[in-house]
Scaffold this motif. Structure first.
Motif, mmCIF file in Angstrom:
data_model
loop_
_atom_site.group_PDB
_atom_site.id
_atom_site.type_symbol
_atom_site.label_atom_id
_atom_site.label_comp_id
_atom_site.label_asym_id
_atom_site.label_seq_id
_atom_site.Cartn_x
_atom_site.Cartn_y
_atom_site.Cartn_z
ATOM 1 N N SER A 288 -4.834 -4.431 -2.918
ATOM 2 C CA SER A 288 -3.905 -3.392 -3.368
ATOM 3 C C SER A 288 -3.541 -3.558 -4.839
ATOM 4 C CB SER A 288 -2.618 -3.431 -2.532
ATOM 5 O OG SER A 288 -1.873 -4.617 -2.809
ATOM 6 N N SER B 259 4.204 3.819 -1.488
ATOM 7 C CA SER B 259 4.538 4.522 -2.721
ATOM 8 C C SER B 259 6.018 4.324 -3.011
ATOM 9 C CB SER B 259 4.234 6.020 -2.603
ATOM 10 O OG SER B 259 2.851 6.250 -2.436
ATOM 11 N N GLY C 86 -4.038 -3.242 -8.658
ATOM 12 C CA GLY C 86 -4.777 -2.294 -9.460
ATOM 13 C C GLY C 86 -5.038 -2.772 -10.874
ATOM 14 N N GLU D 21 -8.759 -0.852 -8.233
ATOM 15 C CA GLU D 21 -8.674 -1.949 -7.260
ATOM 16 C C GLU D 21 -10.019 -2.637 -7.106
ATOM 17 O OE1 GLU D 21 -8.052 1.375 -6.545
ATOM 18 O OE2 GLU D 21 -6.672 1.480 -4.830
ATOM 19 N N ASN E 66 0.478 -1.776 -9.127
ATOM 20 C CA ASN E 66 -0.007 -0.656 -8.338
ATOM 21 C C ASN E 66 1.002 0.481 -8.364
ATOM 22 O OD1 ASN E 66 1.989 -1.226 -6.318
ATOM 23 N ND2 ASN E 66 0.575 -2.609 -5.274
ATOM 24 N N ARG E 67 0.743 1.519 -7.588
ATOM 25 C CA ARG E 67 1.552 2.735 -7.632
ATOM 26 C C ARG E 67 2.966 2.509 -7.130
ATOM 27 N NH1 ARG E 67 -1.397 6.000 -2.662
ATOM 28 N NH2 ARG E 67 -0.493 4.777 -0.950
ATOM 29 N N THR F 158 -2.948 4.187 -7.413
ATOM 30 C CA THR F 158 -3.416 2.853 -7.776
ATOM 31 C C THR F 158 -4.881 2.987 -8.161
ATOM 32 O OG1 THR F 158 -1.898 1.807 -6.219
ATOM 33 C CG2 THR F 158 -3.726 0.470 -7.026
ATOM 34 N N HIS G 267 0.033 2.855 -13.816
ATOM 35 C CA HIS G 267 0.533 1.480 -13.838
ATOM 36 C C HIS G 267 -0.242 0.602 -14.811
ATOM 37 C CE1 HIS G 267 -3.015 0.163 -11.627
ATOM 38 N NE2 HIS G 267 -2.845 1.214 -10.816
ATOM 39 N N TYR H 151 0.823 -1.212 0.000
ATOM 40 C CA TYR H 151 0.000 0.000 0.000
ATOM 41 C C TYR H 151 0.862 1.270 0.000
ATOM 42 C CZ TYR H 151 -3.370 -3.508 1.507
ATOM 43 O OH TYR H 151 -4.146 -4.637 1.593
#
Length: 318
Positions: A113, A49, A115, A103, A77-78, A100, A72, A47
């Motif tokens: 988490s 960055s 995405g 989800e 995810n981010r 993200t 992404h 979760y």
């Protein structure tokens, strides 16, 4: 008395030295750049960055006044998709932001988490909201986008239909899928998959509503190629400058030339055309010194530099 003054001068000098070192470190943070997507921290903290991203106090520099928003791909995810790109851009002086999108909240942690699972048009709306948050925080009039794989489709839809044409300047795509992928059915267009569930992706892939939207015959791609707000047919918008960066060894965007679409405002780059040592497939593009070298030049075309040619391993990068 003179000895006391000498002590004060020394103390003042130490304070200035310490203050100066602190200010320099704060003004120019330097992040390690691992040319490897599989960084342990992105697994431990799904979760989080990536280093260098989502500093909401970042002030755009004169050299790079436009923040860069990272989008992404499917199943990423981010954090885990940008362990290379985010610190690289931050070290270059860009304000870097990533979200993200798409989800599936019904999945158990940590899978919630992941995405890129939602409908692509819904994800595009999430991107629009995020871009406005970035613009508000930074005071920037425009942003640039770096999209990977599915992120290229989501970002393009945002630009064409949700107001992004007003605020996006440059759009850099890694592994773009402008014509979709998996065109391997009896008709060569993926229609055989869509026929199984023409309206509801969940009956084919229960947890990924957006997956069939990336097939060549999908309604989503038909709309993406329609005129849009600009009236121009194709995935582009005339006010945005596009750079497509592709690999011949792409195993997910099939064929890789799905991302090769010519236009006056688009540049198409196949990394192997300039470097035969780059064996990156779809994933490794985001951790390739070659691909990211092209990305930096696309974002700052007035200050281009030679793109390195080094060995890049499939799946790992380098």
């Amino acid at each position: 008395m003179s000895g006391f003054r000498s002590v004060l001068v020394v103390l003042a000098g130490l304070i200035l030295l310490i203050g100066s070192a602190s200010a320099t470190a704060t003004a120019e943070p330097q992040y390690p750049v691992p040319y490897d997507l599989f960084v342990q921290d992105s697994v431990r903290d799904p979760y989080g960055s990536a280093a260098g991203s989502n500093d909401w106090n970042c002030v755009p520099s004169v050299a790079h006044p436009e923040p860069v928003v990272l989008l992404h791909g499917l199943g990423a995810n981010r954090f885990n998709m940008f362990t290379t790109i985010s610190p690289l851009l931050a070290n270059e002086g860009y304000c870097v932001f990533a979200l993200t999108f798409g989800e599936n909240a019904s999945l158990p942690a940590p899978f919630d988490s992941v995405g890129g699972l939602g409908r692509l048009d819904d994800s595009a709306a999430e991107v629009g909201e995020f871009v406005e948050r970035v613009r508000t925080a930074t005071g920037a009039q425009k942003v640039s986008i770096v999209g990977v794989s599915e992120g290229t489709l989501v970002g393009s839809y945002y630009v064409k239909y949700l107001g992004g044409a007003r605020v996006v300047d440059k759009f850099v795509s890694l592994g773009p899928a402008w014509r979709g992928t998996l065109g391997t059915g009896p008709n060569g267009d993926g229609q055989w998959i869509l026929d199984l569930a023409p309206d509801d992706a969940r009956t084919v892939i229960p947890f990924c509503a957006g997956c069939p939207q990336g097939f060549p015959a999908s309604d989503f791609l038909a709309k993406l190629w329609a005129g849009g707000e600009s009236g121009v047919v194709g995935p582009y918008t005339p006010t945005v400058t596009y750079t497509n960066i592709m690999t011949r060894y792409d195993q997910l965007v099939l064929p890789f030339t799905s991302g090769y679409v010519e236009a006056l405002n688009a540049t198409n780059i196949v990394v192997q055309d300039g470097c035969s040592l780059d064996y990156s497939e779809h994933l490794a593009l985001a951790a390739s010194r070659v691909a990211t070298g092209h990305m930096l030049n696309a974002l700052d075309p007035e200050n281009t530099r030679p793109v390195p040619c080094v060995f890049v391993a499939p799946f790992l990068g380098g």
